[in-house]
Motif scaffolding. Structure first.
Motif, PDB file in Angstrom:
ATOM      1  N   SER A 245      50.960  49.084  29.906  1.00 54.00           N
ATOM      2  CA  SER A 245      51.764  47.996  29.330  1.00 54.00           C
ATOM      3  C   SER A 245      52.969  48.504  28.553  1.00 54.00           C
ATOM      4  CB  SER A 245      50.895  47.127  28.414  1.00 54.00           C
ATOM      5  OG  SER A 245      50.546  47.823  27.220  1.00 54.00           O
ATOM      6  N   LYS A 246      52.910  49.743  28.065  1.00 51.24           N
ATOM      7  CA  LYS A 246      54.032  50.312  27.317  1.00 51.24           C
ATOM      8  C   LYS A 246      55.205  50.660  28.227  1.00 51.24           C
ATOM      9  CE  LYS A 246      50.719  52.532  24.186  1.00 51.24           C
ATOM     10  NZ  LYS A 246      50.202  53.841  23.713  1.00 51.24           N
ATOM     11  N   HIS A 247      54.936  50.800  29.531  1.00 45.29           N
ATOM     12  CA  HIS A 247      55.958  51.251  30.474  1.00 45.29           C
ATOM     13  C   HIS A 247      56.198  50.261  31.603  1.00 45.29           C
ATOM     14  CE1 HIS A 247      55.663  55.195  28.521  1.00 45.29           C
ATOM     15  NE2 HIS A 247      54.357  54.996  28.540  1.00 45.29           N
ATOM     16  N   ASP A 248      55.213  49.416  31.887  1.00 43.85           N
ATOM     17  CA  ASP A 248      55.323  48.461  32.992  1.00 43.85           C
ATOM     18  C   ASP A 248      54.599  47.172  32.596  1.00 43.85           C
ATOM     19  OD1 ASP A 248      55.538  47.146  35.396  1.00 43.85           O
ATOM     20  OD2 ASP A 248      54.965  48.884  36.624  1.00 43.85           O
ATOM     21  N   PRO A 249      55.156  46.440  31.639  1.00 46.93           N
ATOM     22  CA  PRO A 249      54.463  45.235  31.162  1.00 46.93           C
ATOM     23  C   PRO A 249      54.286  44.180  32.248  1.00 46.93           C
ATOM     24  CG  PRO A 249      56.681  45.366  30.249  1.00 46.93           C
ATOM     25  CD  PRO A 249      56.415  46.680  30.900  1.00 46.93           C
ATOM     26  N   ASP A 250      55.224  44.111  33.188  1.00 48.41           N
ATOM     27  CA  ASP A 250      55.107  43.083  34.230  1.00 48.41           C
ATOM     28  C   ASP A 250      53.870  43.302  35.097  1.00 48.41           C
ATOM     29  OD1 ASP A 250      57.399  41.890  33.306  1.00 48.41           O
ATOM     30  OD2 ASP A 250      58.708  42.790  34.825  1.00 48.41           O
ATOM     31  N   ARG A 251      53.633  44.548  35.488  1.00 45.52           N
ATOM     32  CA  ARG A 251      52.434  44.823  36.298  1.00 45.52           C
ATOM     33  C   ARG A 251      51.173  44.566  35.489  1.00 45.52           C
ATOM     34  NH1 ARG A 251      55.580  47.888  39.549  1.00 45.52           N
ATOM     35  NH2 ARG A 251      54.981  48.016  41.749  1.00 45.52           N
ATOM     36  N   THR A 252      51.215  44.895  34.214  1.00 43.80           N
ATOM     37  CA  THR A 252      50.047  44.663  33.371  1.00 43.80           C
ATOM     38  C   THR A 252      49.748  43.173  33.270  1.00 43.80           C
ATOM     39  OG1 THR A 252      50.656  46.624  32.107  1.00 43.80           O
ATOM     40  CG2 THR A 252      49.002  45.154  31.137  1.00 43.80           C
ATOM     41  N   ARG A 253      50.775  42.387  33.033  1.00 45.39           N
ATOM     42  CA  ARG A 253      50.579  40.929  32.957  1.00 45.39           C
ATOM     43  C   ARG A 253      50.056  40.379  34.279  1.00 45.39           C
ATOM     44  NH1 ARG A 253      55.684  40.991  30.233  1.00 45.39           N
ATOM     45  NH2 ARG A 253      55.487  40.543  28.005  1.00 45.39           N
ATOM     46  N   ALA A 254      50.587  40.880  35.389  1.00 47.63           N
ATOM     47  CA  ALA A 254      50.150  40.393  36.696  1.00 47.63           C
ATOM     48  C   ALA A 254      48.670  40.707  36.912  1.00 47.63           C
ATOM     49  CB  ALA A 254      50.998  41.020  37.802  1.00 47.63           C
ATOM     50  N   PHE A 255      48.249  41.900  36.525  1.00 47.55           N
ATOM     51  CA  PHE A 255      46.834  42.250  36.672  1.00 47.55           C
ATOM     52  C   PHE A 255      45.972  41.328  35.821  1.00 47.55           C
ATOM     53  CE2 PHE A 255      42.909  44.374  35.774  1.00 47.55           C
ATOM     54  CZ  PHE A 255      42.587  45.067  36.925  1.00 47.55           C
ATOM     55  N   LEU A 256      46.371  41.129  34.571  1.00 51.06           N
ATOM     56  CA  LEU A 256      45.575  40.282  33.687  1.00 51.06           C
ATOM     57  C   LEU A 256      45.561  38.835  34.159  1.00 51.06           C
ATOM     58  CD1 LEU A 256      46.607  41.820  30.255  1.00 51.06           C
ATOM     59  CD2 LEU A 256      44.362  41.971  31.361  1.00 51.06           C
ATOM     60  N   ARG A 257      46.661  38.392  34.749  1.00 50.93           N
ATOM     61  CA  ARG A 257      46.690  37.031  35.286  1.00 50.93           C
ATOM     62  C   ARG A 257      45.704  36.881  36.441  1.00 50.93           C
ATOM     63  NH1 ARG A 257      51.648  37.028  37.375  1.00 50.93           N
ATOM     64  NH2 ARG A 257      50.793  37.571  39.420  1.00 50.93           N
ATOM     65  N   ASP A 258      45.661  37.902  37.302  1.00 49.02           N
ATOM     66  CA  ASP A 258      44.828  37.817  38.500  1.00 49.02           C
ATOM     67  C   ASP A 258      43.353  38.160  38.240  1.00 49.02           C
ATOM     68  OD1 ASP A 258      47.101  37.124  39.894  1.00 49.02           O
ATOM     69  OD2 ASP A 258      47.452  39.143  40.682  1.00 49.02           O
ATOM     70  N   TYR A 259      43.116  39.074  37.296  1.00 51.30           N
ATOM     71  CA  TYR A 259      41.758  39.605  37.139  1.00 51.30           C
ATOM     72  C   TYR A 259      41.228  39.551  35.707  1.00 51.30           C
ATOM     73  CZ  TYR A 259      42.990  41.650  41.657  1.00 51.30           C
ATOM     74  OH  TYR A 259      43.410  41.831  42.949  1.00 51.30           O
ATOM     75  N   GLY A 260      42.068  39.161  34.773  1.00 57.56           N
ATOM     76  CA  GLY A 260      41.686  39.270  33.368  1.00 57.56           C
ATOM     77  C   GLY A 260      40.447  38.493  32.988  1.00 57.56           C
ATOM     78  N   LEU A 261      40.208  37.370  33.615  1.00 56.19           N
ATOM     79  CA  LEU A 261      39.039  36.566  33.253  1.00 56.19           C
ATOM     80  C   LEU A 261      37.726  37.274  33.588  1.00 56.19           C
ATOM     81  CD1 LEU A 261      40.148  32.940  34.212  1.00 56.19           C
ATOM     82  CD2 LEU A 261      39.989  33.981  31.934  1.00 56.19           C
ATOM     83  N   GLY A 262      37.797  38.265  34.471  1.00 59.30           N
ATOM     84  CA  GLY A 262      36.594  39.019  34.792  1.00 59.30           C
ATOM     85  C   GLY A 262      36.248  40.062  33.747  1.00 59.30           C
ATOM     86  N   LEU A 263      37.235  40.426  32.926  1.00 59.50           N
ATOM     87  CA  LEU A 263      36.996  41.421  31.880  1.00 59.50           C
ATOM     88  C   LEU A 263      36.286  40.802  30.690  1.00 59.50           C
ATOM     89  CD1 LEU A 263      40.493  43.181  31.874  1.00 59.50           C
ATOM     90  CD2 LEU A 263      38.325  44.217  32.615  1.00 59.50           C
ATOM     91  N   LYS A 264      35.563  41.629  29.978  1.00 60.51           N
ATOM     92  CA  LYS A 264      34.966  41.173  28.729  1.00 60.51           C
ATOM     93  C   LYS A 264      36.072  40.930  27.699  1.00 60.51           C
ATOM     94  CE  LYS A 264      30.474  43.379  29.440  1.00 60.51           C
ATOM     95  NZ  LYS A 264      29.767  42.095  29.643  1.00 60.51           N
ATOM     96  N   PRO A 265      35.854  40.019  26.755  1.00 58.47           N
ATOM     97  CA  PRO A 265      36.913  39.683  25.801  1.00 58.47           C
ATOM     98  C   PRO A 265      37.510  40.884  25.079  1.00 58.47           C
ATOM     99  CG  PRO A 265      35.155  38.072  25.668  1.00 58.47           C
ATOM    100  CD  PRO A 265      34.678  39.134  26.601  1.00 58.47           C
ATOM    101  N   PHE A 266      36.684  41.854  24.671  1.00 59.17           N
ATOM    102  CA  PHE A 266      37.243  43.007  23.953  1.00 59.17           C
ATOM    103  C   PHE A 266      38.190  43.793  24.856  1.00 59.17           C
ATOM    104  CE2 PHE A 266      34.068  45.624  26.119  1.00 59.17           C
ATOM    105  CZ  PHE A 266      34.696  46.854  26.226  1.00 59.17           C
TER     106      PHE A 266
END
Length: 227
Positions: free
Chosen positions: A195-216
């Motif tokens: 996220s420090k170098h490619d925030p767009d890719r990070t956001r895209a991953f979290l948009r597509d898969y973030g709900l599968g991760l644990k909250p922490f």
């Protein structure tokens, strides 16, 4: 430098009472000498300057086989350098051989730091790492993300670096429903650094898969994203 000489040098740097503290902290059943990491690092830096590559590989193998905490850390540090000439298979093969032995984050991370240099020297070795992501051994699965952290660092990646980055993100996507805390943490770590170098890719991953991760893990992954 023999194994006995190396162990004696480590023991000479041990601090009274520290071994018990280290055993309680790391929670892995192995011998601890009680040597602070900077002391181990200083010893190994001197050994790297003194020893040729073949001797370092032999010493690293022998240190690892002792199962002593500081010896395993020292083994990894012996092979942690950007350039190894010739960078053929022995050092890389030795680092790979350690992965099934991983049983704690500290030793695993030191070994992965050695592996990171060998991967960036020869990115085709990512083909080997891909085989780790389906391992039954949790620490091997985790290592696939820790060892590939260098591909989170580029602000302006080359096409080859972008392809590697997307490849590892594809591996991370298969981890999001893994209940193991250390696996969730490894995904979060990769995304946080990215996220420090490619925030767009990070956001895209979290948009597509973030709900599968644990909250922490979601929180950790997005900690450095710009608002």
């Amino acid at each position: 430098m023999t194994l006995d000489e190396a162990i004696a040098a480590l023991k000479a740097k041990a601090e009274p009472g520290r071994s018990e503290q280290m055993a309680a902290y790391h929670k892995a059943d192995r011998p601890y000498l009680g040597v602070a990491n900077p002391e181990t690092d200083a010893l190994v830096r001197a050994w790297r300057k003194q020893l040729d590559l073949d001797t370092r590989i032999t010493l690293a193998r022998d240190l690892w086989h002792t199962n002593i905490f500081e010896a395993r850390v020292g083994a990894a540090k012996l092979l942690t350098q950007a350039r190894i000439k010739p960078d053929d298979t022995p050092a890389w093969d030795l680092i790979q051989s350690w992965v099934p032995d991983f049983d704690s984050w500290a030793i695993a991370d030191h070994a992965c730091m050695a592996g990171q240099r060998r991967l960036t020297a020869d990115p085709s070795r990512l083909d080997t790492i891909e085989g780790w992501i389906t391992s039954d051994h949790m620490w091997t699965r985790r290592a696939a993300l820790v060892i590939t952290l260098p591909w989170t660092k580029q602000n302006h990646p080359t096409p080859q670096e972008t392809a590697a980055r997307d490849r590892v993100l594809g591996w991370a996507a298969t981890y999001v429903n893994d209940p193991e805390w250390f696996i969730q943490k490894s995904v979060a770590w990769w995304l946080r650094d990215l996220s420090k170098h490619d925030p767009d890719r990070t956001r895209a991953f979290l948009r597509d898969y973030g709900l599968g991760l644990k909250p922490f893990a979601r929180k950790e992954a997005s900690r450095h994203l710009p608002a």
